[in-house]
Design a protein around this motif. Structure first.
Motif, PDB file in Angstrom:
ATOM      1  N   ASP A   1       0.853  -1.195   0.000  1.00  0.00           N
ATOM      2  CA  ASP A   1       0.000   0.000   0.000  1.00  0.00           C
ATOM      3  C   ASP A   1       0.885   1.240   0.000  1.00  0.00           C
ATOM      4  O   ASP A   1       1.214   1.806   1.048  1.00  0.00           O
TER       5      ASP A   1
ATOM      6  N   GLN B   1       5.188  -2.478   6.604  1.00  0.00           N
ATOM      7  CA  GLN B   1       3.954  -3.241   6.795  1.00  0.00           C
ATOM      8  C   GLN B   1       4.203  -4.545   7.551  1.00  0.00           C
ATOM      9  O   GLN B   1       3.254  -5.206   7.976  1.00  0.00           O
TER      10      GLN B   1
ATOM     11  N   ALA C   1      -7.219  -3.326   1.379  1.00  0.00           N
ATOM     12  CA  ALA C   1      -6.132  -2.617   2.059  1.00  0.00           C
ATOM     13  C   ALA C   1      -6.520  -2.223   3.476  1.00  0.00           C
ATOM     14  O   ALA C   1      -5.713  -2.334   4.410  1.00  0.00           O
TER      15      ALA C   1
ATOM     16  N   CYS D   1      -6.320  -5.318   5.559  1.00  0.00           N
ATOM     17  CA  CYS D   1      -4.935  -5.712   5.816  1.00  0.00           C
ATOM     18  C   CYS D   1      -4.309  -4.824   6.890  1.00  0.00           C
ATOM     19  O   CYS D   1      -3.562  -5.300   7.755  1.00  0.00           O
TER      20      CYS D   1
ATOM     21  N   TRP E   1      -0.832  -8.937   5.214  1.00  0.00           N
ATOM     22  CA  TRP E   1      -0.740  -8.350   3.880  1.00  0.00           C
ATOM     23  C   TRP E   1      -0.493  -9.398   2.795  1.00  0.00           C
ATOM     24  O   TRP E   1      -0.338  -9.050   1.618  1.00  0.00           O
ATOM     25  N   ASP E   2      -0.436 -10.663   3.169  1.00  0.00           N
ATOM     26  CA  ASP E   2      -0.315 -11.725   2.172  1.00  0.00           C
ATOM     27  C   ASP E   2      -1.572 -12.577   2.210  1.00  0.00           C
ATOM     28  O   ASP E   2      -2.284 -12.635   3.211  1.00  0.00           O
TER      29      ASP E   2
END
Length: 319
Positions: free
Chosen positions: A159, A187, A285, A288, A294-295
């Protein structure tokens, strides 16, 4: 910016190509990296069973985000209750009635996959096929082989807008692979070899909050910018698929060389990296950022359009 805009052949001289790596008949390029191990790696990221879809709406009366010069998708009723009310609808035993409609659109006028044969220079498309194979239809390296294969693996969302403290990146704002790595570290996620790389700039989401005239004025999207080092990084990382919330997946005009969309040639034509464009990842986003994951498992398959230079797709994310 360079005073003299170089030819793509000159700009990309000496940079890596994957032509012939998977055989002379290959038409899906770096998607070959997504083997069964990568599918299982993606499945291993699923923890809560949450799902998200990334396609923008099609045929929205308020407009669709499209490349300047293309027309938005047009949906038309061809049969509805009015036909039956006026006695012009077809008759079925039992008096069933139904509605029907059709859509006219650019195959790349929504969230979509580019065919690897979509762009070229020096009269050759991906894998060395003659550019003449695009005449009348993309007969080689078209979107059909991608649709028939499908795309499944571990996806990672970077992001960039959030990383830079913005709702949306500015027009023409650029970032590099080094910026991606910095954002990933912030992140708490690692971009690993053969990951499907998703990038959020906030650009497509902003389309629905802006006046269309302002969105398209002096059109210059934010995005990745070309460098030999970035191309080599994509090659070494064996990135199979670049997915972004912009219409072109890269800054519109390279600020240093002045070349339009050089990564289409450096990554798609030369390395066979699949391009997925015009996604809407804002809800994903936010989630997350909230749960710190984030995966995820990325699953997509463009429509199986014979000889198509691209096709719409609705990618599904599973966390």
């Amino acid at each position: 910016m360079s005073e003299t805009v170089p030819d793509l052949k000159e700009l990309l001289e000496g940079l890596p190509k994957n032509w012939g790596k998977w055989g002379n008949d290959d038409e899906v390029g770096s998607l070959n990296y997504l083997d069964s191990a990568q599918v299982l790696k993606g499945i291993a990221t699923v923890r809560a069973g949450k799902t998200f879809t990334l396609q923008v709406q099609m045929g929205n009366p308020d407009g669709d985000p499209i490349w300047p010069g293309r027309r938005p998708a047009q949906r038309m009723n061809v049969l509805d209750h009015g036909h039956f009310m006026s006695g012009k609808g077809p008759h079925f035993p039992g008096n069933m009635e139904y509605c029907d409609d059709m859509m006219v659109m650019y195959l790349q006028g929504s969230t979509q996959y580019d065919a690897l044969g979509h762009v070229w220079y020096d009269d050759q498309i991906y894998n060395g096929y003659d550019a003449k194979t695009t005449i009348g239809g993309t007969a080689k390296a078209g979107v059909l082989p991608i649709g028939e294969r499908g795309v499944v693996g571990r996806g990672v969302l970077i992001d960039m807008a959030r990383h830079r403290g913005k709702d949306v990146l500015d027009k023409g704002e650029t970032f590099t692979h080094e910026d991606l790595l910095e954002a990933a570290a912030s992140q708490g996620v690692t971009i690993e070899k053969r990951d499907i790389l998703l990038i959020r700039t906030g650009w497509i989401g902003s389309f629905y909050r802006r006046d269309p005239e302002e969105f398209y004025k002096d059109f210059k999207e934010p995005g990745l910018t070309f460098s030999p080092e970035l191309v080599r990084w994509f090659h070494e990382m064996e990135i199979p698929n670049l997915v972004t919330d912009t219409i072109a997946n890269e800054v519109t005009i390279d600020p240093k060389s002045g070349v339009a969309l050089p990564l289409h040639s450096a990554l798609m034509r030369n390395l066979g990296v699949a391009f997925t464009e015009i996604i809407l990842p804002d809800e994903l986003a936010d989630d997350c950022a909230e749960d710190g994951q984030w995966d995820f498992l990325y699953v997509a398959a463009p429509l199986k359009v014979v000889d198509g230079s691209g096709a719409p797709v609705n990618p599904i994310i599973i966390k």
